[in-house]
Design an enzyme around this catalytic site. Structure first.
Site, PDB file in Angstrom:
ATOM      1  N   ARG A 170      -4.074 -11.188  -1.061  1.00 24.37           N
ATOM      2  CA  ARG A 170      -2.873 -10.393  -1.398  1.00 24.37           C
ATOM      3  C   ARG A 170      -2.598  -9.365  -0.307  1.00 24.37           C
ATOM      4  N   PHE A 197       0.227  -2.833  10.285  1.00 21.72           N
ATOM      5  CA  PHE A 197       0.932  -1.574  10.045  1.00 21.72           C
ATOM      6  C   PHE A 197      -0.055  -0.437  10.303  1.00 21.72           C
ATOM      7  N   PRO A 250      -8.604   7.826  12.136  1.00 23.99           N
ATOM      8  CA  PRO A 250      -9.968   8.167  11.710  1.00 23.99           C
ATOM      9  C   PRO A 250     -10.023   9.506  10.959  1.00 23.99           C
ATOM     10  N   ALA A 273       4.517  -1.719  -0.732  1.00 24.90           N
ATOM     11  CA  ALA A 273       3.190  -2.338  -0.846  1.00 24.90           C
ATOM     12  C   ALA A 273       2.488  -1.885  -2.120  1.00 24.90           C
ATOM     13  N   GLU A 311      -3.499   2.446   0.268  1.00 22.80           N
ATOM     14  CA  GLU A 311      -2.145   2.655  -0.290  1.00 22.80           C
ATOM     15  C   GLU A 311      -2.093   3.899  -1.177  1.00 22.80           C
ATOM     16  N   THR A 335      -5.041   6.999  -2.331  1.00 23.88           N
ATOM     17  CA  THR A 335      -6.211   7.002  -3.217  1.00 23.88           C
ATOM     18  C   THR A 335      -5.757   7.367  -4.637  1.00 23.88           C
TER      19      THR A 335
HETATM   20  P1  TGC Z   1       5.846  15.341   1.905  1.00 23.04           P
HETATM   21  O1  TGC Z   1       6.193  16.671   2.543  1.00 23.04           O
HETATM   22  O2  TGC Z   1       5.655  15.269   0.443  1.00 23.04           O
HETATM   23  O3  TGC Z   1       6.927  14.255   2.314  1.00 23.04           O
HETATM   24  C1  TGC Z   1       7.334  14.067   3.667  1.00 23.04           C
HETATM   25  C2  TGC Z   1       8.647  13.327   3.625  1.00 23.04           C
HETATM   26  O4  TGC Z   1       8.467  12.032   3.017  1.00 23.04           O
HETATM   27  C3  TGC Z   1       9.244  11.936   1.818  1.00 23.04           C
HETATM   28  N1  TGC Z   1       8.422  11.186   0.838  1.00 23.04           N
HETATM   29  C4  TGC Z   1       8.637   9.913   0.561  1.00 23.04           C
HETATM   30  N2  TGC Z   1       9.569   9.047   0.986  1.00 23.04           N
HETATM   31  C5  TGC Z   1       9.528   7.802   0.515  1.00 23.04           C
HETATM   32  N3  TGC Z   1       8.565   7.390  -0.351  1.00 23.04           N
HETATM   33  C6  TGC Z   1       7.600   8.218  -0.798  1.00 23.04           C
HETATM   34  N4  TGC Z   1       6.661   7.773  -1.635  1.00 23.04           N
HETATM   35  C7  TGC Z   1       7.605   9.546  -0.342  1.00 23.04           C
HETATM   36  N5  TGC Z   1       6.796  10.624  -0.558  1.00 23.04           N
HETATM   37  C8  TGC Z   1       7.324  11.625   0.175  1.00 23.04           C
HETATM   38  C9  TGC Z   1       9.539  13.366   1.412  1.00 23.04           C
HETATM   39  O5  TGC Z   1      10.698  13.438   0.623  1.00 23.04           O
HETATM   40  C10 TGC Z   1       9.710  14.008   2.762  1.00 23.04           C
HETATM   41  O6  TGC Z   1      10.976  13.632   3.269  1.00 23.04           O
HETATM   42  P2  TGC Z   1      11.799  14.612   4.263  1.00 23.04           P
HETATM   43  O7  TGC Z   1      13.056  13.872   4.510  1.00 23.04           O
HETATM   44  O8  TGC Z   1      11.950  15.892   3.509  1.00 23.04           O
HETATM   45  O9  TGC Z   1      10.955  14.775   5.489  1.00 23.04           O
HETATM   46  O10 TGC Z   1       4.568  14.780   2.676  1.00 23.04           O
HETATM   47  P3  TGC Z   1       3.058  15.276   2.665  1.00 23.04           P
HETATM   48  O11 TGC Z   1       2.630  15.398   4.095  1.00 23.04           O
HETATM   49  O12 TGC Z   1       2.908  16.494   1.789  1.00 23.04           O
HETATM   50  O13 TGC Z   1       2.293  14.038   2.029  1.00 23.04           O
HETATM   51  C11 TGC Z   1       2.567  13.578   0.743  1.00 23.04           C
HETATM   52  C12 TGC Z   1       1.564  12.473   0.349  1.00 23.04           C
HETATM   53  C13 TGC Z   1       0.158  13.028   0.253  1.00 23.04           C
HETATM   54  C14 TGC Z   1       2.003  11.947  -1.004  1.00 23.04           C
HETATM   55  C15 TGC Z   1       1.612  11.316   1.387  1.00 23.04           C
HETATM   56  O14 TGC Z   1       1.165  11.749   2.625  1.00 23.04           O
HETATM   57  C16 TGC Z   1       0.794  10.114   0.978  1.00 23.04           C
HETATM   58  O15 TGC Z   1       1.290   9.259   0.231  1.00 23.04           O
HETATM   59  N6  TGC Z   1      -0.489   9.979   1.442  1.00 23.04           N
HETATM   60  C17 TGC Z   1      -1.279   8.774   1.231  1.00 23.04           C
HETATM   61  C18 TGC Z   1      -1.274   7.940   2.492  1.00 23.04           C
HETATM   62  C19 TGC Z   1      -1.376   6.471   2.207  1.00 23.04           C
HETATM   63  O16 TGC Z   1      -1.103   5.984   1.136  1.00 23.04           O
HETATM   64  N7  TGC Z   1      -1.694   5.709   3.239  1.00 23.04           N
HETATM   65  C20 TGC Z   1      -1.678   4.276   3.132  1.00 23.04           C
HETATM   66  C21 TGC Z   1      -1.761   3.650   4.502  1.00 23.04           C
HETATM   67  S1  TGC Z   1      -1.269   1.948   4.570  1.00 23.04           S
HETATM   68  C22 TGC Z   1      -2.463   1.153   3.720  1.00 23.04           C
HETATM   69  O17 TGC Z   1      -3.329   1.693   3.128  1.00 23.04           O
HETATM   70  C23 TGC Z   1      -2.358  -0.305   3.723  1.00 23.04           C
HETATM   71  S2  TGC Z   1      -3.536  -1.090   2.761  1.00 23.04           S
HETATM   72  C24 TGC Z   1      -3.031  -2.599   3.136  1.00 23.04           C
HETATM   73  C25 TGC Z   1      -3.337  -3.647   2.199  1.00 23.04           C
HETATM   74  O18 TGC Z   1      -2.642  -3.804   1.154  1.00 23.04           O
HETATM   75  O19 TGC Z   1      -4.215  -4.411   2.597  1.00 23.04           O
HETATM   76  P1  FAD Z   2      -9.576  10.627   2.952  1.00 25.47           P
HETATM   77  O1  FAD Z   2      -8.127  10.941   3.104  1.00 25.47           O
HETATM   78  O2  FAD Z   2     -10.531  11.270   3.902  1.00 25.47           O
HETATM   79  O3  FAD Z   2     -10.022  10.920   1.461  1.00 25.47           O
HETATM   80  C1  FAD Z   2     -11.393  11.145   1.077  1.00 25.47           C
HETATM   81  C2  FAD Z   2     -11.398  11.625  -0.366  1.00 25.47           C
HETATM   82  O4  FAD Z   2     -10.669  12.865  -0.444  1.00 25.47           O
HETATM   83  C3  FAD Z   2     -10.678  10.674  -1.332  1.00 25.47           C
HETATM   84  O5  FAD Z   2     -11.351  10.643  -2.565  1.00 25.47           O
HETATM   85  C4  FAD Z   2      -9.330  11.318  -1.509  1.00 25.47           C
HETATM   86  O6  FAD Z   2      -8.675  10.989  -2.717  1.00 25.47           O
HETATM   87  C5  FAD Z   2      -9.709  12.781  -1.474  1.00 25.47           C
HETATM   88  N1  FAD Z   2      -8.545  13.638  -1.162  1.00 25.47           N
HETATM   89  C6  FAD Z   2      -7.706  13.534  -0.117  1.00 25.47           C
HETATM   90  N2  FAD Z   2      -6.753  14.481  -0.182  1.00 25.47           N
HETATM   91  C7  FAD Z   2      -7.009  15.192  -1.310  1.00 25.47           C
HETATM   92  C8  FAD Z   2      -6.371  16.322  -1.927  1.00 25.47           C
HETATM   93  N3  FAD Z   2      -5.265  16.855  -1.423  1.00 25.47           N
HETATM   94  N4  FAD Z   2      -6.930  16.787  -3.059  1.00 25.47           N
HETATM   95  C9  FAD Z   2      -8.049  16.234  -3.606  1.00 25.47           C
HETATM   96  N5  FAD Z   2      -8.686  15.165  -3.061  1.00 25.47           N
HETATM   97  C10 FAD Z   2      -8.168  14.664  -1.928  1.00 25.47           C
HETATM   98  N6  FAD Z   2      -4.240   2.066   6.507  1.00 25.47           N
HETATM   99  C11 FAD Z   2      -3.173   1.663   7.232  1.00 25.47           C
HETATM  100  O7  FAD Z   2      -2.448   2.479   7.794  1.00 25.47           O
HETATM  101  N7  FAD Z   2      -2.876   0.350   7.371  1.00 25.47           N
HETATM  102  C12 FAD Z   2      -3.632  -0.632   6.805  1.00 25.47           C
HETATM  103  O8  FAD Z   2      -3.326  -1.813   6.946  1.00 25.47           O
HETATM  104  C13 FAD Z   2      -4.781  -0.240   6.038  1.00 25.47           C
HETATM  105  N8  FAD Z   2      -5.598  -1.181   5.506  1.00 25.47           N
HETATM  106  C14 FAD Z   2      -6.763  -0.795   4.887  1.00 25.47           C
HETATM  107  C15 FAD Z   2      -7.679  -1.772   4.477  1.00 25.47           C
HETATM  108  C16 FAD Z   2      -8.878  -1.390   3.889  1.00 25.47           C
HETATM  109  C17 FAD Z   2      -9.871  -2.441   3.497  1.00 25.47           C
HETATM  110  C18 FAD Z   2      -9.146  -0.017   3.660  1.00 25.47           C
HETATM  111  C19 FAD Z   2     -10.431   0.404   2.975  1.00 25.47           C
HETATM  112  C20 FAD Z   2      -8.250   0.944   4.063  1.00 25.47           C
HETATM  113  C21 FAD Z   2      -7.057   0.575   4.703  1.00 25.47           C
HETATM  114  N9  FAD Z   2      -6.164   1.525   5.192  1.00 25.47           N
HETATM  115  C22 FAD Z   2      -5.050   1.142   5.921  1.00 25.47           C
HETATM  116  C23 FAD Z   2      -6.498   2.928   5.137  1.00 25.47           C
HETATM  117  C24 FAD Z   2      -6.250   3.596   3.788  1.00 25.47           C
HETATM  118  O9  FAD Z   2      -4.883   3.765   3.555  1.00 25.47           O
HETATM  119  C25 FAD Z   2      -6.981   4.955   3.777  1.00 25.47           C
HETATM  120  O10 FAD Z   2      -8.367   4.656   3.731  1.00 25.47           O
HETATM  121  C26 FAD Z   2      -6.578   5.819   2.608  1.00 25.47           C
HETATM  122  O11 FAD Z   2      -5.240   6.288   2.749  1.00 25.47           O
HETATM  123  C27 FAD Z   2      -7.510   7.024   2.423  1.00 25.47           C
HETATM  124  O12 FAD Z   2      -7.738   7.679   3.618  1.00 25.47           O
HETATM  125  P2  FAD Z   2      -9.242   8.023   4.101  1.00 25.47           P
HETATM  126  O13 FAD Z   2     -10.046   6.792   4.012  1.00 25.47           O
HETATM  127  O14 FAD Z   2      -9.127   8.717   5.411  1.00 25.47           O
HETATM  128  O15 FAD Z   2      -9.796   9.019   3.001  1.00 25.47           O
END
Ligand code: TGC
Ligand code: FAD
Length: 390
Positions: free
Chosen positions: A96, A135, A140, A248, A369, A371
């Site tokens: 997936r 993507f 780190p 996603a 995507e 935590t």
């Molecule tokens: P914040 O100040 O809240 O927002 C910055 C700007 O972004 C807008 N925004 C969004 N827009 C679209 N969708 C959303 N869900 C949005 N959430 C916020 C917001 O309105 C603002 O826009 P603007 O125009 O005012 O600049 O941002 P923040 O720095 O406080 O962070 C918010 C937070 C913590 C929710 C966000 O950083 C976050 O979601 N962090 C988690 C990161 C994450 O999920 N990474 C995933 C990486 S990719 C991955 O893991 C792929 S796994 C692949 C697989 O399926 O195998």
């Molecule tokens: P951290 O951000 O260091 O978090 C560590 C702990 O702190 C977590 O429990 C978290 O919930 C907690 N924490 C963080 N912030 C707060 C807060 N404000 N308050 C309280 N607790 C908090 N990323 C991509 O960009 N592209 C990909 O394709 C992709 N694929 C992945 C595939 C795999 C198998 C894995 C494991 C990860 C992948 N990721 C990818 C990365 C993934 O999105 C990150 O691992 C995830 O967003 C968490 O970041 P981190 O690992 O740095 O943990």
């Protein structure tokens, strides 16, 4: 004795899904049964998948970017896409992931934010599975907080030069194209990076105990020089990459239910076959209490997924609603996988059964995507009006 029903059958889920979406779902289910399931344990154990071959087959199946319009994409409903994710993840979260990262992250980024030339160059080949995408958002030191990323792009004449490191990137080492997010003088911007560009490398991350049937890599950008046309023109700021994450995460809302369904159906079949102290394990109250509770959680998660799918198709789905689904369904799927594991006793730890493989995978799904804590904070923000990320 009454004829047993499946857990989702008990909820009458089938009647909530339209004929066309069901047909797509069944096609994907058949593909997983014929093409994926016979190999999953071996791919998982060896931590290798034939990603390129599979991408071609998934392209032919029509699931890559299936909910996008034009450019060779199938243009299905969002619900059909969710159901495809469910079936793929019922096989393995890694499969997936391959599809999510291709369609929901990389193709969506180009489709939503790219120039006409970028779309024409990449989307048809990616839909066909002839080109694989990744993507690059996480670094780190910046996972949950991507807004602080260090990767940067500077102008040099008309060109852009990218430096930095991305971490944990699905499909990285097998990708033909990477969408990389970087700081610029004008906010965070996205770049379409062909992976054969000098200065780009993607070493694979080894020794994973989760998502073993998936390629995960580091991306190293060392003076990667790109033409001006490589920047995604329409995305400016963190909302660009976060909009892709919504897509996603939506797939994961359904996918997690697939993994949980596979665990629960496996456990039910096992307990009906396994005799203990002279009668089937399924005939003990202690077993049925566990199975009943898991059935309730699975069905509730499925109803939530369908609700969010209908909202997405109606154009009314909000990001914080996606957080509700991602948080609940992954957390409950992991709880179901762990509980099912107990019902299989020692067999529960074997790769002969899918349950511990799903449980180990779901540990990654709980983290990537966003935590579970990040999604709790998104929901907390929505119901209190206070932001508690920092
Ligand atoms: P914040 O100040 O809240 O927002 C910055 C700007 O972004 C807008 N925004 C969004 N827009 C679209 N969708 C959303 N869900 C949005 N959430 C916020 C917001 O309105 C603002 O826009 P603007 O125009 O005012 O600049 O941002 P923040 O720095 O406080 O962070 C918010 C937070 C913590 C929710 C966000 O950083 C976050 O979601 N962090 C988690 C990161 C994450 O999920 N990474 C995933 C990486 S990719 C991955 O893991 C792929 S796994 C692949 C697989 O399926 O195998
Ligand atoms: P951290 O951000 O260091 O978090 C560590 C702990 O702190 C977590 O429990 C978290 O919930 C907690 N924490 C963080 N912030 C707060 C807060 N404000 N308050 C309280 N607790 C908090 N990323 C991509 O960009 N592209 C990909 O394709 C992709 N694929 C992945 C595939 C795999 C198998 C894995 C494991 C990860 C992948 N990721 C990818 C990365 C993934 O999105 C990150 O691992 C995830 O967003 C968490 O970041 P981190 O690992 O740095 O943990």
């Amino acid at each position: 004795m009454p004829t047993p029903q499946t857990p989702l059958g008990l909820f009458g889920i089938e009647e909530l899904i339209g004929e066309e979406d069901r047909a797509i779902r069944d096609t994907v289910r058949a593909f997983t049964a014929d093409r994926l399931r016979p190999h999953l344990a071996q791919w998982y154990e060896s931590a290798t998948i034939p990603a390129r071959e599979l991408a071609g087959e998934l392209g032919k199946l029509g699931v890559l970017g299936m909910h996008l319009d034009g450019y060779g994409c199938a243009g299905t409903s969002a619900l059909a896409y969710g159901l495809a994710c469910l079936e793929l993840e019922a096989a393995d979260s890694g499969l997936r992931s391959l599809v999510s990262v291709q369609g929901s992250l990389t193709m969506f980024a180009i489709h939503r934010w790219g120039s006409p030339e970028q779309k024409q160059e990449w989307l048809p080949r990616m839909a066909a599975g002839e080109a694989i995408g990744c993507f690059g958002l996480t670094e780190p030191d910046f996972g949950s907080n991507p807004g602080e990323m260090r990767t940067h792009a500077r102008r040099d004449g008309d060109d852009w030069v990218l430096d930095g490191t991305k971490m944990w990137i699905t499909n990285g080492s097998v990708a033909d194209v990477a969408v990389v997010w970087a700081q610029t003088e004008d906010k965070i911007r996205g770049f379409v990076v062909p992976t054969d560009t000098p200065g780009f490398s993607a070493p694979e991350i080894r020794n994973k105990l989760s998502l073993r049937a998936s390629v995960t890599s580091e991306l190293i950008l060392d003076g990667v020089r790109l033409p001006a046309s490589a920047m995604l023109p329409e995305a400016r700021g963190l909302s660009g990459p976060l909009s892709c994450l919504n897509e996603a995460r939506f797939g994961i809302v359904f996918g997690a239910i697939g993994a949980a369904r596979d665990c629960l159906e496996t456990a039910i079949a096992y307990t009906r076959d396994r005799d203990i102290f002279g009668k089937p394990l399924a005939a003990y109250q202690a077993t049925q209490l566990k199975l009943a509770d898991m059935t309730v959680e699975l069905g509730k998660g499925m109803l939530l997924a369908l609700h969010l799918g209908n909202r997405k198709d109606a154009g009314t789905l909000r990001p914080e609603q996606v957080s509700l689904g991602k948080l609940n369904n992954v957390r409950e799927a992991l709880a179901i996988a762990r509980e099912c594991r107990t019902l299989l006793g020692a067999n529960g730890i074997s790769l002969e059964y899918p349950i511990l493989r799903h449980a180990a995978n779901l540990e990654s799904v709980l983290t990537y995507e966003g935590t579970s804590e990040i999604h709790q904070l998104v929901i907390g923000q929505a119901v209190t009006g206070h932001t508690a990320f920092r």
